[in-house]
Design a protein around this motif. Sequence first.
Motif, PDB file in Angstrom:
ATOM      1  N   VAL A  45      -7.839  32.160  71.691  1.00 13.36           N
ATOM      2  CA  VAL A  45      -6.520  32.313  72.322  1.00 13.36           C
ATOM      3  C   VAL A  45      -5.462  32.456  71.235  1.00 13.36           C
ATOM      4  CG1 VAL A  45      -4.738  31.165  73.690  1.00 13.36           C
ATOM      5  CG2 VAL A  45      -7.125  31.019  74.396  1.00 13.36           C
ATOM      6  N   ASN A  46      -4.721  33.531  71.288  1.00 15.08           N
ATOM      7  CA  ASN A  46      -3.540  33.697  70.430  1.00 15.08           C
ATOM      8  C   ASN A  46      -2.335  33.162  71.192  1.00 15.08           C
ATOM      9  OD1 ASN A  46      -4.484  34.928  68.050  1.00 15.08           O
ATOM     10  ND2 ASN A  46      -4.625  36.917  69.063  1.00 15.08           N
ATOM     11  N   LEU A  47      -1.814  32.014  70.752  1.00 17.05           N
ATOM     12  CA  LEU A  47      -0.754  31.314  71.481  1.00 17.05           C
ATOM     13  C   LEU A  47       0.542  31.440  70.665  1.00 17.05           C
ATOM     14  CD1 LEU A  47      -0.185  29.326  73.858  1.00 17.05           C
ATOM     15  CD2 LEU A  47      -0.968  27.479  72.373  1.00 17.05           C
ATOM     16  N   PHE A  48       1.326  32.461  70.984  1.00 13.82           N
ATOM     17  CA  PHE A  48       2.465  32.783  70.123  1.00 13.82           C
ATOM     18  C   PHE A  48       3.791  32.528  70.835  1.00 13.82           C
ATOM     19  CE2 PHE A  48       1.195  34.855  66.064  1.00 13.82           C
ATOM     20  CZ  PHE A  48      -0.143  34.502  66.139  1.00 13.82           C
ATOM     21  N   PHE A  49       4.530  31.539  70.304  1.00 16.77           N
ATOM     22  CA  PHE A  49       5.860  31.194  70.811  1.00 16.77           C
ATOM     23  C   PHE A  49       6.958  31.860  69.985  1.00 16.77           C
ATOM     24  CE2 PHE A  49       4.962  27.856  73.934  1.00 16.77           C
ATOM     25  CZ  PHE A  49       3.618  27.612  73.669  1.00 16.77           C
ATOM     26  N   GLU A  50       6.550  32.536  68.892  1.00 18.80           N
ATOM     27  CA  GLU A  50       7.493  33.290  68.061  1.00 18.80           C
ATOM     28  C   GLU A  50       6.936  34.693  67.895  1.00 18.80           C
ATOM     29  OE1 GLU A  50       7.950  31.573  64.174  1.00 18.80           O
ATOM     30  OE2 GLU A  50       9.719  30.443  64.746  1.00 18.80           O
ATOM     31  N   ASP A  51       7.822  35.640  67.595  1.00 19.05           N
ATOM     32  CA  ASP A  51       7.384  37.026  67.431  1.00 19.05           C
ATOM     33  C   ASP A  51       6.463  37.175  66.220  1.00 19.05           C
ATOM     34  OD1 ASP A  51       8.958  37.597  69.573  1.00 19.05           O
ATOM     35  OD2 ASP A  51      10.635  38.381  68.395  1.00 19.05           O
ATOM     36  N   SER A  52       5.609  38.166  66.287  1.00 20.93           N
ATOM     37  CA  SER A  52       4.693  38.446  65.183  1.00 20.93           C
ATOM     38  C   SER A  52       4.138  39.846  65.365  1.00 20.93           C
ATOM     39  CB  SER A  52       3.547  37.435  65.191  1.00 20.93           C
ATOM     40  OG  SER A  52       2.519  37.836  64.301  1.00 20.93           O
ATOM     41  N   THR A  53       3.979  40.540  64.273  1.00 18.30           N
ATOM     42  CA  THR A  53       3.224  41.805  64.298  1.00 18.30           C
ATOM     43  C   THR A  53       1.901  41.602  63.569  1.00 18.30           C
ATOM     44  OG1 THR A  53       5.231  43.140  64.375  1.00 18.30           O
ATOM     45  CG2 THR A  53       3.234  44.236  63.572  1.00 18.30           C
ATOM     46  N   ARG A  54       1.976  41.288  62.268  1.00 15.75           N
ATOM     47  CA  ARG A  54       0.775  41.215  61.429  1.00 15.75           C
ATOM     48  C   ARG A  54      -0.185  40.100  61.861  1.00 15.75           C
ATOM     49  NH1 ARG A  54       4.700  43.696  58.610  1.00 15.75           N
ATOM     50  NH2 ARG A  54       5.928  42.281  59.875  1.00 15.75           N
ATOM     51  N   THR A  55       0.337  38.877  62.011  1.00 13.51           N
ATOM     52  CA  THR A  55      -0.549  37.731  62.217  1.00 13.51           C
ATOM     53  C   THR A  55      -1.250  37.812  63.570  1.00 13.51           C
ATOM     54  OG1 THR A  55       1.042  36.462  60.917  1.00 13.51           O
ATOM     55  CG2 THR A  55      -0.663  35.214  62.075  1.00 13.51           C
ATOM     56  N   ARG A  56      -0.498  38.079  64.627  1.00 13.47           N
ATOM     57  CA  ARG A  56      -1.109  38.096  65.959  1.00 13.47           C
ATOM     58  C   ARG A  56      -2.121  39.227  66.084  1.00 13.47           C
ATOM     59  NH1 ARG A  56      -1.189  40.550  70.332  1.00 13.47           N
ATOM     60  NH2 ARG A  56       0.536  41.977  69.902  1.00 13.47           N
ATOM     61  N   ILE A  57      -1.720  40.414  65.611  1.00 14.20           N
ATOM     62  CA  ILE A  57      -2.629  41.559  65.777  1.00 14.20           C
ATOM     63  C   ILE A  57      -3.858  41.409  64.880  1.00 14.20           C
ATOM     64  CG2 ILE A  57      -2.848  44.060  65.480  1.00 14.20           C
ATOM     65  CD1 ILE A  57       0.094  44.255  66.424  1.00 14.20           C
ATOM     66  N   SER A  58      -3.672  40.886  63.675  1.00 14.63           N
ATOM     67  CA  SER A  58      -4.855  40.764  62.798  1.00 14.63           C
ATOM     68  C   SER A  58      -5.803  39.678  63.300  1.00 14.63           C
ATOM     69  CB  SER A  58      -4.467  40.542  61.336  1.00 14.63           C
ATOM     70  OG  SER A  58      -3.762  39.352  61.178  1.00 14.63           O
ATOM     71  N   PHE A  59      -5.291  38.590  63.898  1.00 16.86           N
ATOM     72  CA  PHE A  59      -6.216  37.610  64.498  1.00 16.86           C
ATOM     73  C   PHE A  59      -6.940  38.237  65.692  1.00 16.86           C
ATOM     74  CE2 PHE A  59      -4.301  33.934  62.216  1.00 16.86           C
ATOM     75  CZ  PHE A  59      -5.475  33.307  61.856  1.00 16.86           C
ATOM     76  N   GLU A  60      -6.228  39.074  66.448  1.00 11.26           N
ATOM     77  CA  GLU A  60      -6.875  39.734  67.594  1.00 11.26           C
ATOM     78  C   GLU A  60      -7.974  40.680  67.105  1.00 11.26           C
ATOM     79  OE1 GLU A  60      -4.216  41.837  70.212  1.00 11.26           O
ATOM     80  OE2 GLU A  60      -5.866  42.662  71.396  1.00 11.26           O
ATOM     81  N   VAL A  61      -7.641  41.510  66.110  1.00  8.84           N
ATOM     82  CA  VAL A  61      -8.651  42.445  65.574  1.00  8.84           C
ATOM     83  C   VAL A  61      -9.818  41.656  64.993  1.00  8.84           C
ATOM     84  CG1 VAL A  61      -9.073  44.192  63.793  1.00  8.84           C
ATOM     85  CG2 VAL A  61      -6.956  44.261  65.124  1.00  8.84           C
ATOM     86  N   ALA A  62      -9.503  40.597  64.247  1.00  8.74           N
ATOM     87  CA  ALA A  62     -10.555  39.794  63.603  1.00  8.74           C
ATOM     88  C   ALA A  62     -11.502  39.212  64.650  1.00  8.74           C
ATOM     89  CB  ALA A  62      -9.922  38.684  62.770  1.00  8.74           C
ATOM     90  N   ALA A  63     -10.937  38.634  65.708  1.00 13.26           N
ATOM     91  CA  ALA A  63     -11.778  38.021  66.747  1.00 13.26           C
ATOM     92  C   ALA A  63     -12.646  39.077  67.433  1.00 13.26           C
ATOM     93  CB  ALA A  63     -10.888  37.303  67.763  1.00 13.26           C
ATOM     94  N   LYS A  64     -12.061  40.235  67.719  1.00 10.77           N
ATOM     95  CA  LYS A  64     -12.818  41.299  68.407  1.00 10.77           C
ATOM     96  C   LYS A  64     -13.920  41.841  67.508  1.00 10.77           C
ATOM     97  CE  LYS A  64      -9.368  42.702  71.786  1.00 10.77           C
ATOM     98  NZ  LYS A  64      -8.250  43.599  72.097  1.00 10.77           N
ATOM     99  N   ARG A  65     -13.650  41.949  66.204  1.00 12.18           N
ATOM    100  CA  ARG A  65     -14.695  42.460  65.292  1.00 12.18           C
ATOM    101  C   ARG A  65     -15.857  41.477  65.170  1.00 12.18           C
ATOM    102  NH1 ARG A  65     -11.251  46.113  61.032  1.00 12.18           N
ATOM    103  NH2 ARG A  65     -10.616  47.569  62.672  1.00 12.18           N
ATOM    104  N   LEU A  66     -15.587  40.217  65.506  1.00 10.43           N
ATOM    105  CA  LEU A  66     -16.679  39.223  65.500  1.00 10.43           C
ATOM    106  C   LEU A  66     -17.252  39.040  66.911  1.00 10.43           C
ATOM    107  CD1 LEU A  66     -15.044  36.616  63.091  1.00 10.43           C
ATOM    108  CD2 LEU A  66     -17.016  38.055  62.598  1.00 10.43           C
ATOM    109  N   SER A  67     -16.828  39.911  67.844  1.00  3.95           N
ATOM    110  CA  SER A  67     -17.357  39.962  69.224  1.00  3.95           C
ATOM    111  C   SER A  67     -16.892  38.805  70.110  1.00  3.95           C
ATOM    112  CB  SER A  67     -18.894  40.030  69.230  1.00  3.95           C
ATOM    113  OG  SER A  67     -19.334  41.150  68.507  1.00  3.95           O
ATOM    114  N   ALA A  68     -15.826  38.111  69.706  1.00  3.38           N
ATOM    115  CA  ALA A  68     -15.257  37.065  70.576  1.00  3.38           C
ATOM    116  C   ALA A  68     -14.393  37.714  71.663  1.00  3.38           C
ATOM    117  CB  ALA A  68     -14.399  36.108  69.754  1.00  3.38           C
TER     118      ALA A  68
END
Length: 316
Positions: A45-68
């Motif tokens: 779960v990416n739980l973001f209460f503040e704006d983000s481009t790099r951190t949120r998207i890279s955690f999303e890409v990272a999780a998906k590349r590991l098949s989560a």
Amino acid sequence: MKHLLSAADLDRHSAIELLDIASEMSGVNEREIKKLPTLRGKTVVNLFFEDSTRTRISFEVAAKRLSADVINFSAKGSSVSKGESLKDTAQTLEAMGADAVVVRHHASGAAHALANRGWISASVVNAGDGTHEHPSQALLDAYSLREAIHASPAGQSLEGLKVAIVGDIAHSRVARSNLTLLKTLGAKVYLVGPATLLPGALTAQADGFSYSLDDAIEDFDLDAVMMLRVQLERMTASFFPSEREYARIWGLNGDRLSRLKSDALILHPGPMNRGLEIDAKASDSKNSLVLRQVANGVNMRMAVLYKLLAGGSIND
Ligand code: CP
């Protein structure tokens, strides 16, 4: 390792292990099929209460590349606007089956509260809490430095590398996490910025400090300069005369770049205030690691999620 809350969670061995796992992940990210089955069945779960481009998207890409599976939560448009608390929001999302919660919050200590008050049992990754810490940013910065100086193969550190962190130190969670992690890895760290933005508690931990970027370039024989975003949104008072004066005295421009060593590395966590703390001649120069930092964010966050949710070494 259950959580990643602070750069201080990492001793030298565990920090280098994460850098080495990220190095393995970079191989996956260069393949035609950028995917590992490792976290199949896990939910991040990416739980973001503040704006983000790099951190949120890279955690999303990272999780998906590991098949989560990935759930992206943004406070904007959620029941936070109806007054729902961090605790209730996190528990609600965990009830949908979260194994790891990547949290960004404006309050320093928010990630610690989630992890240590027993609110949720999932692994917690601090993706930035107020002005406190941003440990995965420090890890990807260390990884980018190590990659640029060809200090891998695995096991090597940043021993003796002279790094200046420059600018709005007082409001920077990136500066706090980098100071801690770079020292853990054996680098020499210098803090540079206006006196109003250089807290004594942090300069006391550094190998040196300066109120003048020109003096720092002259005196510290720097191998790398990490420019920080001026966080105007966190400033409740006037910390410098004007943006024009800030750029003139503390900005990294073509002239200052030319006075650094020819192979000195330039970093910036982003987003950049171009023309304020850094200009295009520096940010877009051959010395700049800015886009390598973004690319390495995916490698590093794959390493973090792997370590938290699969454990062991990449070769296990
Ligand atoms: N460096 C960083 O944290 O960028 P974002 O705010 O875009 O995530």
